[in-house]
Motif scaffolding. Structure first.
Motif, PDB file in Angstrom:
ATOM      1  N   GLY A  94      16.977   3.432   3.076  1.00 17.54           N
ATOM      2  CA  GLY A  94      17.757   2.282   3.152  1.00 17.54           C
ATOM      3  C   GLY A  94      18.151   2.129   4.744  1.00 17.54           C
ATOM      4  N   GLU A  95      17.408   2.913   5.514  1.00 13.19           N
ATOM      5  CA  GLU A  95      17.859   2.799   6.874  1.00 13.19           C
ATOM      6  C   GLU A  95      17.188   1.533   7.559  1.00 13.19           C
ATOM      7  OE1 GLU A  95      17.018   4.948  11.344  1.00 13.19           O
ATOM      8  OE2 GLU A  95      16.359   6.182   9.301  1.00 13.19           O
ATOM      9  N   GLU A  96      17.864   0.950   8.619  1.00 16.37           N
ATOM     10  CA  GLU A  96      17.345  -0.084   9.086  1.00 16.37           C
ATOM     11  C   GLU A  96      17.065   0.239  10.667  1.00 16.37           C
ATOM     12  OE1 GLU A  96      19.693  -3.609   8.668  1.00 16.37           O
ATOM     13  OE2 GLU A  96      19.604  -3.629   6.832  1.00 16.37           O
ATOM     14  N   ARG A  97      15.844  -0.240  11.077  1.00 12.18           N
ATOM     15  CA  ARG A  97      15.401  -0.110  12.471  1.00 12.18           C
ATOM     16  C   ARG A  97      14.889  -1.205  13.219  1.00 12.18           C
ATOM     17  NH1 ARG A  97      13.535   5.798  15.129  1.00 12.18           N
ATOM     18  NH2 ARG A  97      15.035   6.287  13.541  1.00 12.18           N
ATOM     19  N   ALA A  98      15.185  -1.376  14.480  1.00 14.14           N
ATOM     20  CA  ALA A  98      14.537  -2.577  15.212  1.00 14.14           C
ATOM     21  C   ALA A  98      13.819  -1.966  16.526  1.00 14.14           C
ATOM     22  CB  ALA A  98      15.449  -3.473  15.698  1.00 14.14           C
ATOM     23  N   ILE A  99      12.364  -2.241  16.325  1.00 15.34           N
ATOM     24  CA  ILE A  99      11.592  -1.804  17.437  1.00 15.34           C
ATOM     25  C   ILE A  99      11.167  -3.044  18.209  1.00 15.34           C
ATOM     26  CG2 ILE A  99       9.325  -0.644  17.853  1.00 15.34           C
ATOM     27  CD1 ILE A  99       9.514   0.592  15.015  1.00 15.34           C
ATOM     28  N   PRO A 100      11.758  -3.099  19.737  1.00 12.49           N
ATOM     29  CA  PRO A 100      11.173  -4.222  20.447  1.00 12.49           C
ATOM     30  C   PRO A 100       9.944  -3.996  20.888  1.00 12.49           C
ATOM     31  CG  PRO A 100      12.867  -2.864  21.562  1.00 12.49           C
ATOM     32  CD  PRO A 100      12.778  -2.012  20.182  1.00 12.49           C
ATOM     33  N   PHE A 101       9.504  -4.977  21.435  1.00 14.83           N
ATOM     34  CA  PHE A 101       7.977  -4.978  21.878  1.00 14.83           C
ATOM     35  C   PHE A 101       7.702  -6.078  22.766  1.00 14.83           C
ATOM     36  CE2 PHE A 101       7.530  -7.691  18.037  1.00 14.83           C
ATOM     37  CZ  PHE A 101       6.657  -8.760  18.508  1.00 14.83           C
TER      38      PHE A 101
ATOM     39  N   VAL B 287      10.080  -5.553  15.702  1.00 13.86           N
ATOM     40  CA  VAL B 287       9.573  -5.127  14.373  1.00 13.86           C
ATOM     41  C   VAL B 287      10.716  -4.642  13.607  1.00 13.86           C
ATOM     42  CG1 VAL B 287       8.006  -3.797  12.992  1.00 13.86           C
ATOM     43  CG2 VAL B 287       7.255  -4.832  15.053  1.00 13.86           C
ATOM     44  N   ARG B 288      11.284  -5.075  12.696  1.00 11.65           N
ATOM     45  CA  ARG B 288      12.557  -4.839  11.912  1.00 11.65           C
ATOM     46  C   ARG B 288      12.087  -4.024  10.717  1.00 11.65           C
ATOM     47  NH1 ARG B 288      16.279 -10.059  12.582  1.00 11.65           N
ATOM     48  NH2 ARG B 288      16.335  -9.963  14.919  1.00 11.65           N
ATOM     49  N   ILE B 289      12.447  -2.674  10.691  1.00  4.43           N
ATOM     50  CA  ILE B 289      11.639  -1.855   9.268  1.00  4.43           C
ATOM     51  C   ILE B 289      13.041  -1.415   8.585  1.00  4.43           C
ATOM     52  CG2 ILE B 289      10.474   0.165   8.403  1.00  4.43           C
ATOM     53  CD1 ILE B 289       9.047   0.074  11.565  1.00  4.43           C
ATOM     54  N   LYS B 290      13.151  -1.674   7.349  1.00  5.89           N
ATOM     55  CA  LYS B 290      14.077  -1.101   6.367  1.00  5.89           C
ATOM     56  C   LYS B 290      13.837  -0.173   5.511  1.00  5.89           C
ATOM     57  CE  LYS B 290      17.683  -2.993   3.140  1.00  5.89           C
ATOM     58  NZ  LYS B 290      18.211  -3.784   2.651  1.00  5.89           N
ATOM     59  N   GLY B 291      14.154   0.978   5.544  1.00  2.57           N
ATOM     60  CA  GLY B 291      13.884   2.114   4.533  1.00  2.57           C
ATOM     61  C   GLY B 291      13.952   1.582   2.944  1.00  2.57           C
TER      62      GLY B 291
ATOM     63  N   ALA C 106       0.802  -1.232   0.101  1.00  2.00           N
ATOM     64  CA  ALA C 106       0.143   0.016  -0.079  1.00  2.00           C
ATOM     65  C   ALA C 106       0.733   1.236   0.113  1.00  2.00           C
ATOM     66  CB  ALA C 106      -0.818   0.097   1.275  1.00  2.00           C
ATOM     67  N   LEU C 107       2.254   1.133   0.394  1.00  2.00           N
ATOM     68  CA  LEU C 107       2.948   2.396   0.524  1.00  2.00           C
ATOM     69  C   LEU C 107       3.714   2.651  -0.949  1.00  2.00           C
ATOM     70  CD1 LEU C 107       4.356   1.638   4.157  1.00  2.00           C
ATOM     71  CD2 LEU C 107       2.302   3.013   3.356  1.00  2.00           C
ATOM     72  N   GLY C 108       3.576   1.504  -1.819  1.00  2.00           N
ATOM     73  CA  GLY C 108       4.006   2.179  -3.215  1.00  2.00           C
ATOM     74  C   GLY C 108       5.419   1.317  -3.478  1.00  2.00           C
ATOM     75  N   VAL C 109       5.794   1.020  -4.746  1.00  2.00           N
ATOM     76  CA  VAL C 109       6.882   0.489  -5.348  1.00  2.00           C
ATOM     77  C   VAL C 109       8.243   1.132  -4.431  1.00  2.00           C
ATOM     78  CG1 VAL C 109       8.541  -0.307  -7.056  1.00  2.00           C
ATOM     79  CG2 VAL C 109       5.905  -0.435  -7.030  1.00  2.00           C
ATOM     80  N   GLY C 110       9.315   0.536  -3.842  1.00  2.00           N
ATOM     81  CA  GLY C 110      10.293   1.313  -3.471  1.00  2.00           C
ATOM     82  C   GLY C 110      10.003   1.871  -1.969  1.00  2.00           C
ATOM     83  N   GLY C 111       8.904   1.501  -1.511  1.00  2.00           N
ATOM     84  CA  GLY C 111       8.672   2.086  -0.225  1.00  2.00           C
ATOM     85  C   GLY C 111       9.369   0.968   0.938  1.00  2.00           C
ATOM     86  N   PRO C 112       9.113   1.133   2.180  1.00  2.00           N
ATOM     87  CA  PRO C 112       9.686   0.346   3.435  1.00  2.00           C
ATOM     88  C   PRO C 112       9.151  -0.935   3.328  1.00  2.00           C
ATOM     89  CG  PRO C 112       8.942   2.569   4.125  1.00  2.00           C
ATOM     90  CD  PRO C 112       8.388   2.390   2.709  1.00  2.00           C
ATOM     91  N   SER C 113       9.922  -2.110   3.927  1.00  2.00           N
ATOM     92  CA  SER C 113       9.748  -3.418   4.172  1.00  2.00           C
ATOM     93  C   SER C 113       9.828  -3.444   5.501  1.00  2.00           C
ATOM     94  CB  SER C 113      10.528  -4.233   3.395  1.00  2.00           C
ATOM     95  OG  SER C 113      12.002  -4.235   3.919  1.00  2.00           O
ATOM     96  N   VAL C 114       9.134  -4.338   6.079  1.00  2.00           N
ATOM     97  CA  VAL C 114       9.084  -4.718   7.663  1.00  2.00           C
ATOM     98  C   VAL C 114       9.110  -6.303   7.670  1.00  2.00           C
ATOM     99  CG1 VAL C 114       6.391  -4.716   7.573  1.00  2.00           C
ATOM    100  CG2 VAL C 114       7.868  -4.588   9.744  1.00  2.00           C
ATOM    101  N   ASP C 115       9.977  -6.771   8.676  1.00  2.00           N
ATOM    102  CA  ASP C 115       9.839  -8.064   9.154  1.00  2.00           C
ATOM    103  C   ASP C 115       9.426  -8.113  10.851  1.00  2.00           C
ATOM    104  OD1 ASP C 115      11.196  -8.445   6.802  1.00  2.00           O
ATOM    105  OD2 ASP C 115      13.172  -8.687   7.808  1.00  2.00           O
ATOM    106  N   THR C 116       8.560  -9.085  10.988  1.00  2.00           N
ATOM    107  CA  THR C 116       8.203  -9.084  12.528  1.00  2.00           C
ATOM    108  C   THR C 116       8.830 -10.380  13.011  1.00  2.00           C
ATOM    109  OG1 THR C 116       5.911  -8.020  11.790  1.00  2.00           O
ATOM    110  CG2 THR C 116       6.161  -9.272  13.765  1.00  2.00           C
ATOM    111  N   VAL C 117       9.426 -10.006  14.027  1.00  2.00           N
ATOM    112  CA  VAL C 117      10.302 -11.289  14.606  1.00  2.00           C
ATOM    113  C   VAL C 117       9.715 -11.593  16.078  1.00  2.00           C
ATOM    114  CG1 VAL C 117      12.643 -12.074  15.447  1.00  2.00           C
ATOM    115  CG2 VAL C 117      12.414 -10.275  13.480  1.00  2.00           C
ATOM    116  N   LEU C 118       9.315 -12.845  16.246  1.00  2.00           N
ATOM    117  CA  LEU C 118       8.576 -13.103  17.352  1.00  2.00           C
ATOM    118  C   LEU C 118       9.692 -13.895  18.183  1.00  2.00           C
ATOM    119  CD1 LEU C 118       5.132 -14.468  16.428  1.00  2.00           C
ATOM    120  CD2 LEU C 118       5.880 -12.151  17.300  1.00  2.00           C
ATOM    121  N   ALA C 119       9.816 -13.586  19.608  1.00  2.00           N
ATOM    122  CA  ALA C 119      10.909 -14.551  20.246  1.00  2.00           C
ATOM    123  C   ALA C 119      10.623 -15.795  20.362  1.00  2.00           C
ATOM    124  CB  ALA C 119      10.802 -13.682  21.812  1.00  2.00           C
ATOM    125  N   SER C 120       9.147 -16.022  20.293  1.00  2.00           N
ATOM    126  CA  SER C 120       8.479 -17.451  20.416  1.00  2.00           C
ATOM    127  C   SER C 120       7.213 -17.421  19.577  1.00  2.00           C
ATOM    128  CB  SER C 120       8.378 -17.815  21.863  1.00  2.00           C
ATOM    129  OG  SER C 120       7.578 -19.167  21.713  1.00  2.00           O
TER     130      SER C 120
END
Length: 319
Positions: free
Chosen positions: A87-94, A36-40, A9-23
């Motif tokens: 291209g920035e990478e950011r991790a958001i713990p939850f 949540v890991r987001i890459k610009g 929904a954010l368009g071609v070339g937009g950010p991507s996101v990986d959701t990483v669960l501890a379990s």
């Protein structure tokens, strides 16, 4: 576990996101942790918020029939606004709480047929919101719930399936607008007494309601209506109870119970045996499920009456 998705929904070339669960496992009343890991993408983006929602599939009856859709029953923002560079990478713990009434999806180490529950990541950028796909979460029972389920297993009951019904059980306090029904086939020793037993947990921090429904179609029972049993116990007391004896005594008592001669009513739950852990039997009372058409429409988030959970869990996630 890492689940990757592109935010279309954010368009071609937009950010991507990986959701990483501890379990991949959770428990009612527990915590779901990860990051949540987001890459610009190819351009800077002003992120408005990142949110996680617990989503499941619910059935609802209405005048035109029955509908099945998804409902977001818990939501938490894990990040407020920030700027994401190219291209920035950011991790958001939850660490988000799992509601006590969250339905279980696993029984005695086996997946519970008919259940689908997941966590959905939402990223909002400049008024555009992408909810992404759904990542499955397996919800194991609490120790107190496990004791009840073990009793059914020891008595020889066979798990059939489970579903979630929109509505509220009369006389029982619920935080969520739906309840879970776990269906069992009875063992041979209960032949002629019950055709099926359904189990519902309504769990809270201080204890749980254990609600049993017996399908008594015809035979020795008048009217062929269902009969109910209800136990309210603390988590600690539930661990010490002989649930096999309580369930067996309740079924044995059904032969002496007669359902009031009411006409058929979809909102009427037959007769309740209002039990607690001190006694069996008790006076009957009506139990109604409040799930009208208006409630159904309000319950399904943003009118998302879709099969996205079912599609995802059947392995149809898009790469």
């Amino acid at each position: 576990m890492v689940f990757k998705r592109m935010l279309g929904a954010l368009g071609v070339g937009g950010p991507s996101v990986d959701t990483v669960l501890a379990s991949p496992y959770a428990e009612p009343g527990g915590m779901l942790t990860g990051e949540v890991r987001i890459k610009g993408g190819d351009f800077e983006a002003e992120i408005e918020h990142v949110a996680l929602g617990l989503v499941t599939r619910v059935e609802a009856e209405h005048p035109e029939g029955e509908a099945t859709g998804t409902i977001e029953f818990f939501r938490a923002e894990v990040s407020g606004p920030f700027r994401l560079g190219t291209g920035e990478e950011r991790a958001i713990p939850f660490q988000i709480p799992v509601p006590w009434e969250t339905p279980i999806t696993e029984v005695l180490g086996r997946p519970l047929h008919g259940m689908a529950l997941g966590v959905r990541t939402e990223l909002a950028i400049a008024k555009a919101v992408d909810k992404g796909d759904l990542d499955p979460v397996s919800v194991r029972p609490t120790p107190s719930q496990e004791r009840v389920l073990q009793a059914f297993d020891r008595l020889g009951f066979q798990f059939r399936s489970a579903d979630l019904e929109m509505g509220r059980i009369h006389g029982v306090y619920q935080e969520l607008p739906f309840f879970q029904e776990i269906e069992f086939y009875p063992p041979p020793q209960y032949a002629g007494q019950v055709n099926e037993v359904e189990l519902t947990f309504v769990t809270a921090a201080d204890g749980l309601e254990v609600i049993l429904e017996a399908d008594k179609r015809g035979g020795m029972f008048s009217g062929g209506s269902d009969s109910f049993g209800r136990f309210h116990v603390s988590h600690q007391d539930a661990l010490a109870m002989d649930w096999s004896a309580h369930i067996n005594d309740w079924i044995a008592g059904l032969a002496q119970y007669r359902v009031p001669s009411h006409g058929h009513n979809d909102d009427y739950y037959g007769g309740y045996h209002d039990n607690d852990h001190h006694h069996h039997g008790g006076g009957g009372m009506g139990a109604a499920v409040a799930a009208g058409a208006a409630g159904v429409a309000a319950g399904f988030v943003a009118a998302e009456v879709v099969d996205e959970i079912g599609d995802f869990f059947e392995g149809e996630e898009e790469e």
